[in-house]
Design a protein around this motif. Sequence first.
Motif, PDB file in Angstrom:
ATOM      1  N   ILE A 140       1.078  -1.134   0.022  1.00 31.46           N
ATOM      2  CA  ILE A 140       0.000   0.137  -0.105  1.00 31.46           C
ATOM      3  C   ILE A 140       0.770   1.379   0.042  1.00 31.46           C
ATOM      4  CG2 ILE A 140      -1.709   1.378   1.295  1.00 31.46           C
ATOM      5  CD1 ILE A 140      -2.929  -1.362   2.284  1.00 31.46           C
ATOM      6  N   GLU A 141       1.752   1.291   0.874  1.00 30.22           N
ATOM      7  CA  GLU A 141       2.844   2.307   0.809  1.00 30.22           C
ATOM      8  C   GLU A 141       3.574   2.586  -0.863  1.00 30.22           C
ATOM      9  OE1 GLU A 141       5.504   1.414   4.011  1.00 30.22           O
ATOM     10  OE2 GLU A 141       4.240   2.416   5.493  1.00 30.22           O
ATOM     11  N   ASN A 142       3.939   1.441  -1.232  1.00 25.74           N
ATOM     12  CA  ASN A 142       4.444   1.800  -2.701  1.00 25.74           C
ATOM     13  C   ASN A 142       3.419   2.157  -3.583  1.00 25.74           C
ATOM     14  OD1 ASN A 142       6.963   0.638  -1.692  1.00 25.74           O
ATOM     15  ND2 ASN A 142       6.505  -1.371  -2.386  1.00 25.74           N
ATOM     16  N   LEU A 143       2.405   1.843  -3.490  1.00 24.78           N
ATOM     17  CA  LEU A 143       1.266   2.279  -4.162  1.00 24.78           C
ATOM     18  C   LEU A 143       0.877   3.522  -4.114  1.00 24.78           C
ATOM     19  CD1 LEU A 143      -0.996   1.407  -6.463  1.00 24.78           C
ATOM     20  CD2 LEU A 143      -2.660   0.952  -4.664  1.00 24.78           C
ATOM     21  N   SER A 150      -2.399  12.274  -4.214  1.00 27.69           N
ATOM     22  CA  SER A 150      -3.791  12.321  -5.052  1.00 27.69           C
ATOM     23  C   SER A 150      -4.512  10.850  -5.102  1.00 27.69           C
ATOM     24  CB  SER A 150      -3.998  13.009  -6.431  1.00 27.69           C
ATOM     25  OG  SER A 150      -3.029  12.353  -7.209  1.00 27.69           O
ATOM     26  N   GLY A 151      -3.336   9.971  -5.153  1.00 32.29           N
ATOM     27  CA  GLY A 151      -3.642   8.471  -5.182  1.00 32.29           C
ATOM     28  C   GLY A 151      -4.303   7.819  -4.015  1.00 32.29           C
ATOM     29  N   VAL A 152      -3.857   8.573  -2.772  1.00 30.87           N
ATOM     30  CA  VAL A 152      -4.557   8.254  -1.692  1.00 30.87           C
ATOM     31  C   VAL A 152      -5.956   8.496  -1.333  1.00 30.87           C
ATOM     32  CG1 VAL A 152      -4.351   8.328   0.932  1.00 30.87           C
ATOM     33  CG2 VAL A 152      -2.258   8.269  -0.415  1.00 30.87           C
ATOM     34  N   PRO A 160      -8.454  -1.091  -9.634  1.00 25.68           N
ATOM     35  CA  PRO A 160      -8.361  -1.940 -10.650  1.00 25.68           C
ATOM     36  C   PRO A 160      -6.903  -1.642 -11.200  1.00 25.68           C
ATOM     37  CG  PRO A 160     -10.428  -1.040 -11.072  1.00 25.68           C
ATOM     38  CD  PRO A 160      -9.930  -0.379  -9.799  1.00 25.68           C
ATOM     39  N   GLU A 161      -6.384  -0.422 -11.096  1.00 26.15           N
ATOM     40  CA  GLU A 161      -4.914  -0.378 -11.228  1.00 26.15           C
ATOM     41  C   GLU A 161      -4.026  -1.134 -10.422  1.00 26.15           C
ATOM     42  OE1 GLU A 161      -2.617   3.548 -12.306  1.00 26.15           O
ATOM     43  OE2 GLU A 161      -4.497   3.607 -13.106  1.00 26.15           O
ATOM     44  N   ALA A 162      -4.425  -0.945  -9.291  1.00 19.06           N
ATOM     45  CA  ALA A 162      -3.479  -1.450  -8.106  1.00 19.06           C
ATOM     46  C   ALA A 162      -3.637  -2.942  -8.247  1.00 19.06           C
ATOM     47  CB  ALA A 162      -4.034  -1.006  -6.414  1.00 19.06           C
ATOM     48  N   THR A 166       0.003  -5.072  -8.457  1.00 19.13           N
ATOM     49  CA  THR A 166       0.473  -5.988  -7.195  1.00 19.13           C
ATOM     50  C   THR A 166       1.132  -7.045  -7.640  1.00 19.13           C
ATOM     51  OG1 THR A 166      -1.526  -5.131  -6.168  1.00 19.13           O
ATOM     52  CG2 THR A 166      -0.437  -6.848  -5.207  1.00 19.13           C
ATOM     53  N   PRO A 167       0.672  -7.734  -8.785  1.00 15.15           N
ATOM     54  CA  PRO A 167       1.411  -8.959  -9.110  1.00 15.15           C
ATOM     55  C   PRO A 167       3.071  -8.567  -9.646  1.00 15.15           C
ATOM     56  CG  PRO A 167      -0.719  -9.118 -10.277  1.00 15.15           C
ATOM     57  CD  PRO A 167      -0.381  -7.764  -9.509  1.00 15.15           C
ATOM     58  N   GLU A 168       3.095  -7.441 -10.111  1.00 13.63           N
ATOM     59  CA  GLU A 168       4.400  -6.887 -10.310  1.00 13.63           C
ATOM     60  C   GLU A 168       5.311  -6.658  -9.333  1.00 13.63           C
ATOM     61  OE1 GLU A 168       3.810  -3.516 -12.769  1.00 13.63           O
ATOM     62  OE2 GLU A 168       3.139  -4.714 -14.591  1.00 13.63           O
TER      63      GLU A 168
END
Length: 170
Positions: A140-143, A150-152, A160-162, A166-168
């Motif tokens: 979550i921190e990396n995201l 603004s992403g928060v 959907p983008e997260a 996540t697999p990467e």
Amino acid sequence: MVLPLVKLGALALKSFSKPIANRLKKEAGVHPKFRNFIVGIAQANHRLTTNVQRRIYGHATDVEIRPLNEEKAVKAASELIGELFIFTVAGIALLFEWQRSSSKEARKEEIRKQEMEAIRQREEDLSKEVELLKLKLVDIENLTKARGLSGVFHFRNAQPEAAAQTPEAA
């Protein structure tokens, strides 16, 4: 409920052993073969106790010890048999009580071991869960770092983008 009954049974056994011992004493002098056997035991016991007493008091032990007459020997042997019977019954009751209490302690120890194992297992499970939560927090921190502040605030729109990122990250 079992403990009082066991204790009561042991007490009854001890109480019944005294009349049985008295009966043994009476019957010991009646049977001729048994009488001869116990006279020999009484004479040996008399010699042993006399030698022990002489050593305790510092007297000479090489003196010949006069044997007991037959009636005294029968009486002494029957007393000895009666006392041995009572002590044997008491010893058996004591051994039974010891065995019962040691098995009870063994059961308690087994329960303690099972409880400790359950606590260790619970600790391992919680440790794994904490590690999993740490990994999720890092994701979550990396995201949030990748999306910025603004992403928060728009996290719902970015799910959907997260999920695609996540697999990467993993």
